[in-house]
Design a protein around this motif. Sequence first.
Motif, PDB file in Angstrom:
ATOM      1  N   LEU A   1       3.431  43.094 -11.489  1.00  0.00           N
ATOM      2  CA  LEU A   1       2.269  42.703 -12.579  1.00  0.00           C
ATOM      3  C   LEU A   1       2.168  41.102 -12.376  1.00  0.00           C
ATOM      4  N   ILE A   2       3.123  40.424 -11.951  1.00  0.00           N
ATOM      5  CA  ILE A   2       2.791  39.013 -11.830  1.00  0.00           C
ATOM      6  C   ILE A   2       1.911  38.669 -10.930  1.00  0.00           C
ATOM      7  N   ILE A   3       2.223  39.508  -9.469  1.00  0.00           N
ATOM      8  CA  ILE A   3       1.443  39.205  -8.319  1.00  0.00           C
ATOM      9  C   ILE A   3      -0.063  39.623  -8.797  1.00  0.00           C
ATOM     10  N   ASN A   4      -0.131  40.768  -9.416  1.00  0.00           N
ATOM     11  CA  ASN A   4      -1.424  41.257  -9.865  1.00  0.00           C
ATOM     12  C   ASN A   4      -1.888  40.410 -10.759  1.00  0.00           C
ATOM     13  N   VAL A   5      -1.543  39.746 -11.499  1.00  0.00           N
ATOM     14  CA  VAL A   5      -2.024  38.842 -12.412  1.00  0.00           C
ATOM     15  C   VAL A   5      -2.777  37.453 -11.769  1.00  0.00           C
ATOM     16  N   VAL A   6      -1.585  37.096 -10.878  1.00  0.00           N
ATOM     17  CA  VAL A   6      -2.190  36.044  -9.849  1.00  0.00           C
ATOM     18  C   VAL A   6      -3.281  36.227  -9.066  1.00  0.00           C
ATOM     19  N   PHE A   7      -3.464  37.173  -8.491  1.00  0.00           N
ATOM     20  CA  PHE A   7      -4.652  37.754  -7.880  1.00  0.00           C
ATOM     21  C   PHE A   7      -5.645  37.947  -8.598  1.00  0.00           C
ATOM     22  N   PHE A   8      -5.590  38.580  -9.835  1.00  0.00           N
ATOM     23  CA  PHE A   8      -6.680  38.775 -10.580  1.00  0.00           C
ATOM     24  C   PHE A   8      -7.266  37.479 -10.885  1.00  0.00           C
ATOM     25  N   VAL A   9      -6.585  36.469 -11.348  1.00  0.00           N
ATOM     26  CA  VAL A   9      -7.181  35.299 -11.848  1.00  0.00           C
ATOM     27  C   VAL A   9      -7.719  34.489 -10.645  1.00  0.00           C
ATOM     28  N   ALA A  10      -7.025  34.535  -9.581  1.00  0.00           N
ATOM     29  CA  ALA A  10      -7.867  34.035  -8.332  1.00  0.00           C
ATOM     30  C   ALA A  10      -9.150  34.693  -8.076  1.00  0.00           C
ATOM     31  N   THR A  11      -9.185  35.899  -8.212  1.00  0.00           N
ATOM     32  CA  THR A  11     -10.419  36.652  -7.954  1.00  0.00           C
ATOM     33  C   THR A  11     -11.512  36.390  -8.687  1.00  0.00           C
ATOM     34  N   VAL A  12     -11.069  36.188 -10.103  1.00  0.00           N
ATOM     35  CA  VAL A  12     -12.087  35.822 -10.948  1.00  0.00           C
ATOM     36  C   VAL A  12     -12.563  34.334 -10.930  1.00  0.00           C
ATOM     37  N   VAL A  13     -11.751  33.642 -10.556  1.00  0.00           N
ATOM     38  CA  VAL A  13     -12.130  32.066 -10.494  1.00  0.00           C
ATOM     39  C   VAL A  13     -12.964  32.018  -9.372  1.00  0.00           C
ATOM     40  N   SER A  14     -12.485  32.853  -8.175  1.00  0.00           N
ATOM     41  CA  SER A  14     -13.603  32.644  -7.042  1.00  0.00           C
ATOM     42  C   SER A  14     -14.979  33.223  -7.177  1.00  0.00           C
ATOM     43  N   LEU A  15     -15.015  34.369  -7.973  1.00  0.00           N
ATOM     44  CA  LEU A  15     -16.251  34.912  -8.216  1.00  0.00           C
ATOM     45  C   LEU A  15     -17.142  33.881  -9.055  1.00  0.00           C
ATOM     46  N   TYR A  16     -16.376  33.515 -10.360  1.00  0.00           N
ATOM     47  CA  TYR A  16     -17.119  32.370 -11.035  1.00  0.00           C
ATOM     48  C   TYR A  16     -17.485  31.133 -10.413  1.00  0.00           C
ATOM     49  N   LYS A  17     -16.766  30.809  -9.606  1.00  0.00           N
ATOM     50  CA  LYS A  17     -17.314  29.442  -8.633  1.00  0.00           C
ATOM     51  C   LYS A  17     -18.402  30.162  -7.803  1.00  0.00           C
ATOM     52  N   ALA A  18     -18.445  31.004  -7.091  1.00  0.00           N
ATOM     53  CA  ALA A  18     -19.502  31.445  -6.375  1.00  0.00           C
ATOM     54  C   ALA A  18     -20.708  31.766  -7.080  1.00  0.00           C
ATOM     55  N   ARG A  19     -20.456  32.336  -8.320  1.00  0.00           N
ATOM     56  CA  ARG A  19     -21.689  32.392  -8.958  1.00  0.00           C
ATOM     57  C   ARG A  19     -22.386  31.165  -9.499  1.00  0.00           C
ATOM     58  N   GLN A  20     -21.516  30.165  -9.826  1.00  0.00           N
ATOM     59  CA  GLN A  20     -22.012  28.772 -10.280  1.00  0.00           C
ATOM     60  C   GLN A  20     -22.603  28.098  -9.142  1.00  0.00           C
ATOM     61  N   THR A  21     -22.249  28.351  -7.993  1.00  0.00           N
ATOM     62  CA  THR A  21     -22.833  27.383  -6.802  1.00  0.00           C
ATOM     63  C   THR A  21     -24.131  28.131  -6.669  1.00  0.00           C
ATOM     64  N   SER A  22     -24.272  29.391  -6.654  1.00  0.00           N
ATOM     65  CA  SER A  22     -25.553  30.191  -6.074  1.00  0.00           C
ATOM     66  C   SER A  22     -26.483  30.271  -7.380  1.00  0.00           C
ATOM     67  N   ARG A  23     -26.096  29.912  -8.475  1.00  0.00           N
ATOM     68  CA  ARG A  23     -26.809  30.323  -9.596  1.00  0.00           C
ATOM     69  C   ARG A  23     -28.297  29.583  -9.634  1.00  0.00           C
ATOM     70  N   GLU A  24     -29.256  30.202  -9.790  1.00  0.00           N
ATOM     71  CA  GLU A  24     -30.574  29.617 -10.007  1.00  0.00           C
ATOM     72  C   GLU A  24     -30.424  29.550 -11.488  1.00  0.00           C
ATOM     73  N   LEU A  25     -31.705  28.840 -12.087  1.00  0.00           N
ATOM     74  CA  LEU A  25     -32.019  28.737 -13.619  1.00  0.00           C
ATOM     75  C   LEU A  25     -32.222  30.138 -14.090  1.00  0.00           C
ATOM     76  N   LYS A  26     -31.605  30.562 -15.165  1.00  0.00           N
ATOM     77  CA  LYS A  26     -32.023  31.805 -15.624  1.00  0.00           C
ATOM     78  C   LYS A  26     -31.987  31.534 -17.128  1.00  0.00           C
ATOM     79  N   SER A  27     -32.888  32.346 -17.784  1.00  0.00           N
ATOM     80  CA  SER A  27     -33.146  32.196 -19.275  1.00  0.00           C
ATOM     81  C   SER A  27     -32.077  33.061 -20.089  1.00  0.00           C
ATOM     82  N   ASN A  28     -31.686  34.108 -19.364  1.00  0.00           N
ATOM     83  CA  ASN A  28     -30.762  35.052 -19.834  1.00  0.00           C
ATOM     84  C   ASN A  28     -29.399  34.894 -19.586  1.00  0.00           C
ATOM     85  N   VAL A  29     -28.588  33.996 -20.199  1.00  0.00           N
ATOM     86  CA  VAL A  29     -27.215  33.537 -19.721  1.00  0.00           C
ATOM     87  C   VAL A  29     -26.204  34.558 -20.377  1.00  0.00           C
ATOM     88  N   SER A  30     -26.510  35.103 -21.394  1.00  0.00           N
ATOM     89  CA  SER A  30     -25.584  36.133 -22.019  1.00  0.00           C
ATOM     90  C   SER A  30     -25.474  37.488 -21.378  1.00  0.00           C
TER      91      SER A  30
END
Length: 138
Positions: free
Chosen positions: A40-69
Amino acid sequence: MICHFTSVPLEYADGNTCWISGGQGLANLFSFGLPVSVCLIINVVFFVATVVSLYKARQTSRELKSNVSADDWEQVTISAKISSIIGFTWTLGYVAGFTNVVAVWWIFIIINSIQGVFIFLTFGMNRRIRSLLQDKFG
């Protein structure tokens, strides 16, 4: 194997239940609790790392959007899909194993049993497949 090198007696199926017993709960801890905790600890670490990586990738490639929600909801959906694959339902199994509350066992069993259906619906039934099915069956 751990219990062989300790003074913890390891028994299985004590007559009433088909579960690990012996050593006033220490056998359960050594043979179930510690391995599941590590996983479970290993899964949580990998899950957090994956979510952070997805968030960073989304932030770097994000264009201006009006619908943030809607974009935030998509991130939550992706995170839920990933958590279903790595088995966060086993957190309930871990809790159930130590609390021995019947309701927690039932919730764990039901959620763990329908996990495959959830994965199919979230990954297999995407918009394109739903559209194709709708076109075919009207």
